[in-house]
Design an enzyme around this catalytic site. Structure first.
Site, PDB file in Angstrom:
ATOM      1  N   GLN A  73      -4.881  -1.341   9.634  1.00  0.00           N
ATOM      2  CA  GLN A  73      -4.815  -2.690   9.060  1.00  0.00           C
ATOM      3  C   GLN A  73      -5.441  -3.708  10.019  1.00  0.00           C
ATOM      4  O   GLN A  73      -5.075  -3.763  11.196  1.00  0.00           O
ATOM      5  CB  GLN A  73      -3.339  -3.044   8.780  1.00  0.00           C
ATOM      6  CG  GLN A  73      -3.127  -4.381   8.108  1.00  0.00           C
ATOM      7  CD  GLN A  73      -3.696  -4.424   6.683  1.00  0.00           C
ATOM      8  OE1 GLN A  73      -3.498  -3.512   5.894  1.00  0.00           O
ATOM      9  NE2 GLN A  73      -4.414  -5.495   6.369  1.00  0.00           N
ATOM     10  N   LYS A 120       0.841  -1.204   0.000  1.00  0.00           N
ATOM     11  CA  LYS A 120       0.000   0.000   0.000  1.00  0.00           C
ATOM     12  C   LYS A 120       0.873   1.249   0.000  1.00  0.00           C
ATOM     13  O   LYS A 120       0.638   2.186  -0.764  1.00  0.00           O
ATOM     14  CB  LYS A 120      -0.930   0.006   1.229  1.00  0.00           C
ATOM     15  CG  LYS A 120      -2.091  -0.941   1.094  1.00  0.00           C
ATOM     16  CD  LYS A 120      -2.820  -1.176   2.416  1.00  0.00           C
ATOM     17  CE  LYS A 120      -3.894  -2.250   2.224  1.00  0.00           C
ATOM     18  NZ  LYS A 120      -4.470  -2.737   3.467  1.00  0.00           N
ATOM     19  N   ASP A 161     -11.329   2.865   4.114  1.00  0.00           N
ATOM     20  CA  ASP A 161     -11.740   1.459   4.021  1.00  0.00           C
ATOM     21  C   ASP A 161     -13.268   1.338   3.958  1.00  0.00           C
ATOM     22  O   ASP A 161     -13.791   0.279   3.624  1.00  0.00           O
ATOM     23  CB  ASP A 161     -11.241   0.685   5.255  1.00  0.00           C
ATOM     24  CG  ASP A 161     -10.119  -0.280   4.919  1.00  0.00           C
ATOM     25  OD1 ASP A 161      -9.939  -0.587   3.721  1.00  0.00           O
ATOM     26  OD2 ASP A 161      -9.438  -0.734   5.857  1.00  0.00           O
TER      27      ASP A 161
END
Ligand code: NAD
Length: 296
Positions: A98, A54, A121
């Site tokens: 994460q 990422k 997200d």
């Protein structure tokens, strides 16, 4: 029929190209550089690989990448303090924590501490509610990537019968909402669904997000249907570790009209959509027009 292969790797490169062009214009015309903060707690090897990837792709499209690595025994309060700092940092437009988090942390509480406008997200309860009511939101990256590929392949999805297999909060449910938003007739199948092969046989569009290697067989697929395989399963075959999806690729590709391979299908689209979401969040934060074709 031999299915057309939907090349997620190439599509993701195109999406990243659009993002990079838009980022360059933002810098030149407005002096703004989008920033993505990724927070990793602990040393989970798979998570470390994702976070590295990422960060690398964020920089490649011209955005700023901020990585925060915390040890596995970090108290939850310290993580919440960091999120609060990032929420109030105007250089940070997207925040991603994460998952999974260590067991002593409450994932719902942590995710809901992120400013919904920076929740790239799309897991914050406000974004889930906005998506569910058809309002502008941050959309979870994996289903957004699937939607982009389906729109690209079909043009309009209106009136199509779609079956989503899996009802998780990160893939199945938001995928179903997005397909409903595009006027599909949507069925969500799951572990308790009766006669799953018959349910899948009705579908013009099948999205498999189950986590069971090669579960969906070719004889479950209606001739000409589009098959999107979200599954990423590591299995051993002929003494080698290989990645397979939730769909038995060879048998499904013999009947489907189009299919995503694993690897090289949905997977690469997920990070591309994370970058797209960060750009969208940056444009919204600055009252600028959103990039076209990169949101739901
Ligand atoms: P999950 O475990 O949270 O959910 C799986 C769902 O499958 C559940 O809703 C369950 O009801 C359903 N299910 C389980 N067994 C079933 C069965 N026998 N028949 C029908 N339904 C069944 O998983 P998830 O997080 O939604 O992920 C699903 C898969 O997608 C996994 O392989 C995961 O690795 C993969 N994934 C890929 C990406 C990507 O970027 N490509 C992103 C997220 C998840």
């Amino acid at each position: 029929m031999v299915a057309e292969i939907i090349d997620g790797k190439a599509f993701a490169a195109t999406v990243r190209g659009h993002v990079a062009d838009h980022v360059a214009r933002l810098k030149e015309e407005h002096g703004i550089t989008p920033g993505l903060a990724v927070v990793l707690v602990g040393e989970d090897p798979a998570s470390q690989v994702y976070v590295r990837s990422k960060g690398k792709q964020t920089v490649e499209v011209g955005m700023n990448s901020y990585e925060h690595k915390l040890s596995a025994d970090t108290p939850q309060k310290d993580l919440l303090d960091l999120i609060d700092k990032l929420n109030n940092d105007s250089a940070v437009h997207g925040i991603l924590v994460q998952l999974p988090l260590p067991r002593h942390m409450n994932e719902d509480l942590v995710i809901n501490a992120i400013d919904p406008a920076k929740d790239v997200d799309g897991f914050h309860i406000s974004n889930v509610g906005l998506l569910g009511t058809g309002q502008k939101s941050m959309v979870p990256c994996t289903p957004l990537g699937c939607l982009m590929m389906l729109r690209d392949h079909h043009g309009s999805l209106s009136g199509k019968d779609a079956v989503v297999i899996g009802r998780s909060n990160i893939v199945g449910k938001p995928m179903a909402q997005l397909l409903l938003g595009d006027s599909c007739t949507v069925t969500i199948a799951h572990s308790r669904t009766k006669d799953l092969p018959d349910v899948v046989r009705r579908a013009d569009i099948v999205v498999a997000a189950v986590g069971r290697p090669e579960m969906v067989q070719g004889d479950w697929i209606k001739e000409g249907a589009t098959v999107i395989d979200v599954g990423i399963n590591r299995i051993e075959r002929d003494g080698k570790n290989v990645l397979v999806g939730d769909v038995h690729y060879e048998s499904a590709a013999a009947v489907a009209g189009a299919i995503t391979p694993v690897p090289g299908g949905v997977g690469p689209m997920t990070i591309a959509c994370l970058l797209a979401n960060t750009l969208t969040a940056c444009c919204r934060a600055n009252g600028l027009p959103e990039p076209e074709g990169l949101t739901a």
